[in-house]
Design an enzyme around this catalytic site. Structure first.
Site, PDB file in Angstrom:
ATOM      1  CG  ASP A  71     -15.183  -8.960  60.535  1.00 32.88           C
ATOM      2  OD1 ASP A  71     -15.080 -10.069  59.444  1.00 32.88           O
ATOM      3  OD2 ASP A  71     -13.886  -8.558  60.585  1.00 32.88           O
ATOM      4  CG  HIS A  94     -21.883 -13.528  53.565  1.00 31.94           C
ATOM      5  ND1 HIS A  94     -21.192 -12.516  54.732  1.00 31.94           N
ATOM      6  CD2 HIS A  94     -21.528 -13.441  52.261  1.00 31.94           C
ATOM      7  CE1 HIS A  94     -20.483 -12.258  53.901  1.00 31.94           C
ATOM      8  NE2 HIS A  94     -20.147 -12.419  52.332  1.00 31.94           N
ATOM      9  CG  LEU A 147     -35.876  -6.810  69.512  1.00 31.63           C
ATOM     10  CD1 LEU A 147     -34.452  -6.245  70.545  1.00 31.63           C
ATOM     11  CD2 LEU A 147     -34.879  -8.170  69.016  1.00 31.63           C
TER      12      LEU A 147
HETATM   13  C1  FPP Z   1     -18.555  -9.738  57.492  1.00 31.08           C
HETATM   14  O1  FPP Z   1     -17.266 -11.045  57.007  1.00 31.08           O
HETATM   15  C2  FPP Z   1     -19.557  -9.796  57.351  1.00 31.08           C
HETATM   16  C3  FPP Z   1     -20.135  -9.093  56.083  1.00 31.08           C
HETATM   17  C4  FPP Z   1     -20.150  -7.963  55.737  1.00 31.08           C
HETATM   18  C5  FPP Z   1     -21.977  -8.979  55.737  1.00 31.08           C
HETATM   19  C6  FPP Z   1     -22.699  -9.872  57.027  1.00 31.08           C
HETATM   20  C7  FPP Z   1     -23.833  -9.855  56.425  1.00 31.08           C
HETATM   21  C8  FPP Z   1     -24.653 -10.909  57.078  1.00 31.08           C
HETATM   22  C9  FPP Z   1     -24.175 -11.953  58.190  1.00 31.08           C
HETATM   23  C10 FPP Z   1     -26.203 -11.531  55.920  1.00 31.08           C
HETATM   24  C11 FPP Z   1     -26.892 -10.839  55.450  1.00 31.08           C
HETATM   25  C12 FPP Z   1     -27.734  -9.803  57.361  1.00 31.08           C
HETATM   26  C13 FPP Z   1     -29.163  -9.745  57.741  1.00 31.08           C
HETATM   27  C14 FPP Z   1     -29.116  -9.128  58.489  1.00 31.08           C
HETATM   28  C15 FPP Z   1     -29.225  -9.699  55.934  1.00 31.08           C
HETATM   29  P1  FPP Z   1     -16.580 -10.595  55.680  1.00 31.08           P
HETATM   30  O2  FPP Z   1     -17.280 -11.122  54.193  1.00 31.08           O
HETATM   31  O3  FPP Z   1     -15.791  -9.759  56.097  1.00 31.08           O
HETATM   32  O4  FPP Z   1     -15.703 -11.763  56.384  1.00 31.08           O
HETATM   33  P2  FPP Z   1     -14.168 -12.193  56.680  1.00 31.08           P
HETATM   34  O5  FPP Z   1     -13.354 -11.260  57.026  1.00 31.08           O
HETATM   35  O6  FPP Z   1     -13.377 -13.416  57.298  1.00 31.08           O
HETATM   36  O7  FPP Z   1     -13.862 -12.066  55.046  1.00 31.08           O
END
Ligand code: FPP
Length: 271
Positions: free
Chosen positions: A35, A52, A146
């Site tokens: 997050d 991301h 893994l």
């Molecule tokens: C949360 O941050 C993150 C996500 C909803 C997506 C997580 C995805 C990745 C790290 C990349 C994709 C992963 C793979 C394995 C392909 P947020 O957008 O909710 O952040 P915020 O709360 O600060 O807005």
């Protein structure tokens, strides 16, 4: 177990932090709610997708660390069912990033001996992303250094509903009798079947919720919440999380003088 305080640990190098870990006390399975990508980008005046994309590097470092330490299972929450409510432009970009990640990373995963599996309502993914998910699952199906599980279009309650639905079908077809239903049997219908329950859940960015992640599997899991945003959660941060975990006394509902975990947990954790 290290007696150093958090501020004393801050002064140590990654190699020194790693040397403080006790191999026998490492988690067998780590689950992660990644997050804070959006906030990481906003702090830099960048579009959310930059967060991301940077977050992918943290995924990569964590996979490498798990491999280096011999941690057998890592489950990451990449896209929740609730994430479908985001603007279409962000959803499309996240799906493209997923596809790009799988294309770029397939060979590295194979080299690292990582078995890739997706859990969640995968069929709701765009066709080309789904095709890559299946391709990488097939290409890594024989590996077991893994177990990398990526939760995509995932919700813990839906997972339990889907499991109960399949179980109900088996009861209807007389494959299972109602009085045979117990925790072990139900667990066999979950998408994480075959993996030990997570020993450690990490959530970044200061939020302290489970957000519908692995609701069944997290029953006895140790929780580690850190204000660090996911793109900044690199090897060093992960080592600090593991050192914190190793300070915990896991009781599985027992008293302090009965410290051995109950048999069913021992079985799962050594499976
Ligand atoms: C949360 O941050 C993150 C996500 C909803 C997506 C997580 C995805 C990745 C790290 C990349 C994709 C992963 C793979 C394995 C392909 P947020 O957008 O909710 O952040 P915020 O709360 O600060 O807005």
């Amino acid at each position: 177990m290290t007696k150093l305080t958090a501020s004393e640990l801050e002064h140590l190098s990654e190699a020194e932090l790693q040397s403080l870990l006790i191999p026998d006390l490492l988690p067998r399975h780590i689950a992660v709610i990644m997050d804070g990508n959006g906030r990481w980008a906003a702090q830099r005046g960048l579009p959310r997708m930059a967060g991301h994309t940077e977050g992918i590097k943290s995924v990569r470092e964590l996979i490498t660390l798990c491999r280096d330490l011999g941690i057998k299972a890592l489950t990451i929450y990449a896209f929740s069912q609730e994430n479908w409510r985001r603007p279409a432009s962000e959803i499309n970009a996240l799906m493209s990033l997923l596809e790009h990640y799988l294309q770029m990373e397939m060979e590295a995963l194979i080299e690292q001996g990582a078995r890739f599996r997706a859990i969640g309502r995968i069929n709701t993914l765009p066709e080309s992303a789904l095709a890559w998910v299946r391709k990488v699952e097939r290409a890594t199906a024989h590996l077991d250094t893994l177990n990398l599980t990526v939760a995509l279009s995932y919700g813990g309650r839906s997972e339990i509903v889907d499991a109960v639905r399949r179980l109900a079908e088996d009861v209807k077809d007389d494959v299972v009798k109602p009085d045979q239903i117990d925790e072990d049997l139900l667990e066999g219908y979950l998408s994480t079947h075959g993996l030990p329950d997570p020993d450690l859940l990490i959530r970044t960015s200061g939020e302290t919720r489970i957000s519908n992640f692995l609701l069944w599997q997290l029953a006895y899991t140790e929780m580690y919440f850190t204000p660090t945003l996911w793109p900044d959660f690199r090897r060093r941060e992960a080592l600090l999380a593991l050192l914190d975990y190793q300070r915990r006394e896991r009781r599985f509902g027992q008293t302090r003088d009965q410290l051995d975990p109950p048999d069913d947990q021992v079985d799962k954790r050594t499976a």
